[in-house]
Design a protein around this motif. Structure first.
Motif, mmCIF file in Angstrom:
data_model
loop_
_atom_site.group_PDB
_atom_site.id
_atom_site.type_symbol
_atom_site.label_atom_id
_atom_site.label_comp_id
_atom_site.label_asym_id
_atom_site.label_seq_id
_atom_site.Cartn_x
_atom_site.Cartn_y
_atom_site.Cartn_z
ATOM 1 N N ARG A 116 3.630 11.814 7.219
ATOM 2 C CA ARG A 116 4.709 12.590 6.607
ATOM 3 C C ARG A 116 4.948 12.153 5.162
ATOM 4 N N ARG A 117 4.979 10.842 4.903
ATOM 5 C CA ARG A 117 5.197 10.365 3.541
ATOM 6 C C ARG A 117 4.074 10.820 2.623
ATOM 7 N N MET A 118 2.835 10.713 3.098
ATOM 8 C CA MET A 118 1.697 11.103 2.270
ATOM 9 C C MET A 118 1.712 12.595 1.969
ATOM 10 N N ALA A 119 1.966 13.395 2.978
ATOM 11 C CA ALA A 119 1.994 14.847 2.775
ATOM 12 C C ALA A 119 3.125 15.237 1.827
ATOM 13 N N SER A 120 4.263 14.564 1.941
ATOM 14 C CA SER A 120 5.388 14.867 1.051
ATOM 15 C C SER A 120 5.007 14.605 -0.399
ATOM 16 N N LEU A 121 4.369 13.465 -0.664
ATOM 17 C CA LEU A 121 3.948 13.155 -2.026
ATOM 18 C C LEU A 121 2.877 14.122 -2.517
ATOM 19 N N ASP A 122 1.978 14.531 -1.632
ATOM 20 C CA ASP A 122 0.949 15.488 -2.042
ATOM 21 C C ASP A 122 1.573 16.836 -2.378
ATOM 22 N N HIS A 123 2.596 17.248 -1.606
ATOM 23 C CA HIS A 123 3.315 18.485 -1.926
ATOM 24 C C HIS A 123 3.958 18.392 -3.304
ATOM 25 N N PHE A 124 4.757 17.357 -3.522
ATOM 26 C CA PHE A 124 5.520 17.255 -4.761
ATOM 27 C C PHE A 124 4.629 17.092 -5.984
ATOM 28 N N SER A 125 3.491 16.424 -5.814
ATOM 29 C CA SER A 125 2.571 16.225 -6.942
ATOM 30 C C SER A 125 1.616 17.391 -7.114
ATOM 31 N N GLU A 126 1.670 18.378 -6.230
ATOM 32 C CA GLU A 126 0.799 19.550 -6.258
ATOM 33 C C GLU A 126 -0.670 19.153 -6.164
ATOM 34 N N GLY A 127 -0.922 18.192 -5.261
ATOM 35 C CA GLY A 127 -2.313 17.848 -4.972
ATOM 36 C C GLY A 127 -2.896 16.752 -5.835
ATOM 37 N N ARG A 128 -2.079 15.795 -6.253
ATOM 38 C CA ARG A 128 -2.588 14.708 -7.101
ATOM 39 C C ARG A 128 -2.588 13.364 -6.387
ATOM 40 N N LEU A 129 -2.496 13.372 -5.060
ATOM 41 C CA LEU A 129 -2.311 12.125 -4.325
ATOM 42 C C LEU A 129 -3.613 11.598 -3.731
ATOM 43 N N GLY A 130 -3.755 10.266 -3.781
ATOM 44 C CA GLY A 130 -4.845 9.588 -3.102
ATOM 45 C C GLY A 130 -4.301 8.497 -2.208
ATOM 46 N N TRP A 131 -5.066 8.149 -1.176
ATOM 47 C CA TRP A 131 -4.688 7.102 -0.233
ATOM 48 C C TRP A 131 -5.764 6.025 -0.248
ATOM 49 N N ASN A 132 -5.383 4.824 -0.671
ATOM 50 C CA ASN A 132 -6.266 3.672 -0.585
ATOM 51 C C ASN A 132 -6.112 3.075 0.805
ATOM 52 N N VAL A 133 -7.117 3.268 1.644
ATOM 53 C CA VAL A 133 -7.040 2.846 3.047
ATOM 54 C C VAL A 133 -7.391 1.364 3.136
ATOM 55 N N VAL A 134 -6.461 0.558 3.642
ATOM 56 C CA VAL A 134 -6.715 -0.875 3.810
ATOM 57 C C VAL A 134 -6.395 -1.291 5.236
ATOM 58 N N THR A 135 -7.132 -2.289 5.710
ATOM 59 C CA THR A 135 -6.835 -2.867 7.019
ATOM 60 C C THR A 135 -5.966 -4.111 6.870
ATOM 61 N N THR A 136 -5.548 -4.397 5.642
ATOM 62 C CA THR A 136 -4.607 -5.468 5.292
ATOM 63 C C THR A 136 -5.298 -6.809 5.124
ATOM 64 N N GLY A 137 -5.638 -7.108 3.868
ATOM 65 C CA GLY A 137 -6.301 -8.360 3.561
ATOM 66 C C GLY A 137 -5.414 -9.581 3.748
ATOM 67 N N THR A 138 -4.108 -9.401 3.629
ATOM 68 C CA THR A 138 -3.177 -10.518 3.813
ATOM 69 C C THR A 138 -2.574 -10.475 5.212
ATOM 70 N N ALA A 139 -3.381 -10.078 6.163
ATOM 71 C CA ALA A 139 -2.874 -9.816 7.514
ATOM 72 C C ALA A 139 -2.267 -11.038 8.192
#
Length: 451
Positions: A116-139
């Protein structure tokens, strides 16, 4: 000759990439918690024609033998931080073309709320959003804060595969792109184009409807960086833009080929993934001026930071090993990239290297022409698609690159002018539409394709 893509790596904290340069007189990053700082950085990026601003993140912190060293607070090594989602949201209205890439953890987030957060940002930015997928290096430390179990390195990638599957169902399969009609005489949304998501997995379960409708890109542009065998496999399957940590042309060319091969194994076009190398630079009107500027950066850092900083990324206390110990003999369940990149160097070598530039590759130090020459030669020799600038100081490093190096690259045909494409995916991946390519695994979850 390729026209390359360029991004700027940032971190919403006082320091960046394992170094502690906040004391440097020209560095404004210690004002990371002020909106004016981010507005200035974003303005420089967009006016300079850079493709995106990349916001890294981590939930964990540095510990040595179970304790957070005082040096971490003294030098603001790891904490405090700001939420990159909030930074990106604040910059949407301040920019018109600049891509905004946020980091999201598949270990610590829940796919339903995250989508939901990602889609909201993609809506508001009109398609300028990217997601850096991490498994958490500081896990190792982050899981303590979240109160969840630690998951081994390769198992985190298995978990991430399932996170992606459910995310694709939510991004692609719940709301069809034309489900919203906004017809005041009839329907707001067409119920025949809104679908229930059903997912019963090992790590995640979901039964319901995506909370946000289909955004301009559907799935945000997928960024990833991981050099372990399992990380390369994950990137070849899911990634659209993969970051490499820098190195020699031979090493980079080998990594590029390896990840493209993984893409082919996953049923994708080898060139559907864009490979970008991290790089840093210190620019002067003369070589001597550049070297002086770099020395000022090194002199501003406290060498005591190196042990704690390396432990933050890897969980390893290098001070507990003999200086001649080979890095290749060490192992961690955290960021294996930060061991593999050093090959057979010794612990003593790594601590010296880490003090100088942390996670970042060693900076290129010289005139703008020298920096441009290096970028062109490296791109030609490696099949790279672009570069991610990791600034030495901010905003000076980004301003120097945007105003001194990029114009030279444009004159040579290696960089383009302006923003001809509307969405980040069209710009970076080269798709004809804002959505995922048909050969991407996420496309198989579009409405009607799978349950």
């Amino acid at each position: 000759m390729k026209q390359l893509r360029f991004g700027v790596f940032e971190n919403a904290q006082a320091n960046d990439s394992g170094t502690a340069t906040w004391r440097h007189k020209g560095n404004k990053r210690d004002h990371f918690d002020r909106l004016e700082y981010w507005q200035e950085v974003a303005r420089i990026c967009e006016e300079g024609g850079l493709d995106f601003l990349f916001l890294a993140d981590a939930w964990g912190w540095s510990e040595v033998n179970g304790e957070r060293p005082d040096i971490c607070s003294t030098e603001s090594l790891d904490l405090p931080r700001m939420d990159p989602f909030i930074v990106a949201a604040a910059l949407i209205s301040q920019t018109k073309n600049l891509g905004l890439v946020v980091t999201g953890s598949t270990l610590l987030e829940q796919p339903y709320s995250f989508a939901r957060r990602m889609a909201s940002l993609d809506h508001f930015s009109e398609g300028r959003l990217g997601w850096n997928v991490v498994t958490t290096g500081t896990a190792e430390t982050a899981v303590k804060a979240f109160g969840v179990p630690m998951v081994a390195h390769d198992d985190r990638y298995d978990m991430a595969d399932e996170f992606m599957e459910l995310s694709y169902k939510l991004f692609e399969g719940s709301w069809e792109p034309d489900a919203i009609e906004r017809n005041k005489d009839g329907h707001f949304a067409n119920p025949e184009k809104v679908h229930r998501v059903k997912h019963e997995g090992t790590h995640f379960n979901s039964y319901g409807y995506a909370n946000t409708s289909y955004s301009p890109q559907g799935t945000p542009v997928l960024f990833q960086a991981g050099s372990s065998p399992r990380g390369r496999q994950f990137g070849g399957t899911h990634g659209e833009c993969i970051f490499l940590g820098g190195g020699t042309a031979e090493k980079l060319a080998e990594q590029v080929k390896s990840i493209r091969d993984e893409a082919v194994k996953a049923g994708r076009d080898a060139n559907s993934i864009k490979l970008m190398s991290a790089f840093s630079c210190v620019i002067g009107d003369t070589k001597e001026e550049a070297e002086r500027k770099y020395k000022e950066v090194l002199d501003a850092q406290n060498p005591e930071v190196a042990v704690a900083s390396y432990a933050m990324f890897t969980g390893l206390d290098l001070s507990s090993y003999a200086p001649e110990t080979k890095m290749s003999s060490l192992h961690t369940e955290l960021s294996q990239t930060q061991i593999a990149r050093f090959g057979d160097k010794t612990v003593a070598d790594v601590l010296a290297d880490w003090h100088a530039h942390g996670v970042k590759p060693a900076p290129l130090v010289g005139t703008a022409e020298v920096i441009a020459d290096h970028i062109c030669e490296l791109a030609d020799a490696t099949d790279l698609d672009g570069f991610l600038l990791t600034p030495v100081t901010q905003p000076g490093s980004t301003l120097d690159f945007a105003t001194k190096v990029l114009p030279i690259l444009r004159e040579r045909g290696y960089a383009r002018e302006g923003y001809p494409e509307a969405t980040l995916r069209e710009r970076l991946v080269g798709t004809s539409t804002p959505q995922l390519r048909d050969d991407h695994p996420g496309a198989g979850y579009r409405a009607g394709a799978k349950g």
